[in-house]
Design a protein around this motif. Structure first.
Motif, mmCIF file in Angstrom:
data_model
loop_
_atom_site.group_PDB
_atom_site.id
_atom_site.type_symbol
_atom_site.label_atom_id
_atom_site.label_comp_id
_atom_site.label_asym_id
_atom_site.label_seq_id
_atom_site.Cartn_x
_atom_site.Cartn_y
_atom_site.Cartn_z
ATOM 1 N N SER A 81 -13.770 48.593 71.105
ATOM 2 C CA SER A 81 -14.230 47.362 70.858
ATOM 3 C C SER A 81 -14.808 47.364 68.983
ATOM 4 N N ARG A 139 -15.082 39.402 66.049
ATOM 5 C CA ARG A 139 -15.325 39.568 67.546
ATOM 6 C C ARG A 139 -14.178 38.276 67.987
ATOM 7 N N ARG A 143 -12.580 38.975 71.850
ATOM 8 C CA ARG A 143 -13.137 38.471 72.772
ATOM 9 C C ARG A 143 -11.558 37.843 73.560
ATOM 10 N N TYR A 144 -10.442 37.844 72.230
ATOM 11 C CA TYR A 144 -8.871 37.756 72.725
ATOM 12 C C TYR A 144 -8.410 38.662 74.005
ATOM 13 N N ARG A 146 -10.443 41.327 74.892
ATOM 14 C CA ARG A 146 -10.571 41.378 76.346
ATOM 15 C C ARG A 146 -10.369 40.621 77.736
ATOM 16 N N SER A 147 -10.046 38.961 77.471
ATOM 17 C CA SER A 147 -9.576 38.586 78.303
ATOM 18 C C SER A 147 -8.444 37.326 78.242
#
Length: 155
Positions: A81, A139, A143-144, A146-147
């Motif tokens: 990341s 960021r 985040r997208y 990862r989740s």
């Protein structure tokens, strides 16, 4: 009836977003087509045209409009990341340095951001910090990736 109305609204907003992002998509599409004779491979993933084995540029991927260019053979990879890259430069704790995100989902977040902001996207991206861990767009994309949630930047 409600489900069909939602599908229609999604289709209309998808077309509107594609038209709004066309000033970004068109030059990327031209670059992709020019790379085709040199081994570039084309596929689609949701609203993205993915061009892998792109013969020029940095090793990662670049999304602009609805086109993603990558020198890699696939976007189905886990990569560090932006936060992990920044932590490695600063010699931060190991858990952060080892954080990985799915490259294809990261780029999909940028495509969705571009569908909303259209030709304003490059300016908003640069004003937010350019290619760095401080950039809100990066960021949000991490985040997208990862989740699967939260592709829009938090302000």
């Amino acid at each position: 009836m409600a489900a069909s109305a939602r599908r229609l609204a999604r289709a209309i907003s998808g077309v509107a977003g594609a038209v709004w992002a066309l000033p970004l998509t068109a030059p990327m599409l031209v670059m992709a087509l020019m790379a085709w004779p040199f081994g570039a491979r084309f596929s689609t993933l949701g609203p993205m045209l993915v061009v892998t084995r792109f013969p020029y540029g940095p090793m990662g991927a670049l999304a602009l409009g609805q086109v993603v260019l990558s020198r890699l053979p696939t976007l189905d990879l886990r990569v560090p990341s932006y936060r992990a890259r920044d932590a490695a430069r600063r010699d931060s704790p190991a858990p952060i340095r080892q954080e990985r995100v799915h490259l294809g989902r990261h780029e999909l977040a940028h495509v969705r951001q571009a569908l909303v902001l259209g030709p304003l996207f490059p300016f908003a991206y640069l004003i937010s910090g350019g290619v760095s861990a401080r950039n809100r767009f990066e960021r949000a994309a991490d985040r997208y990736a990862r989740s699967g949630r939260g592709w829009w930047p938090e302000w």
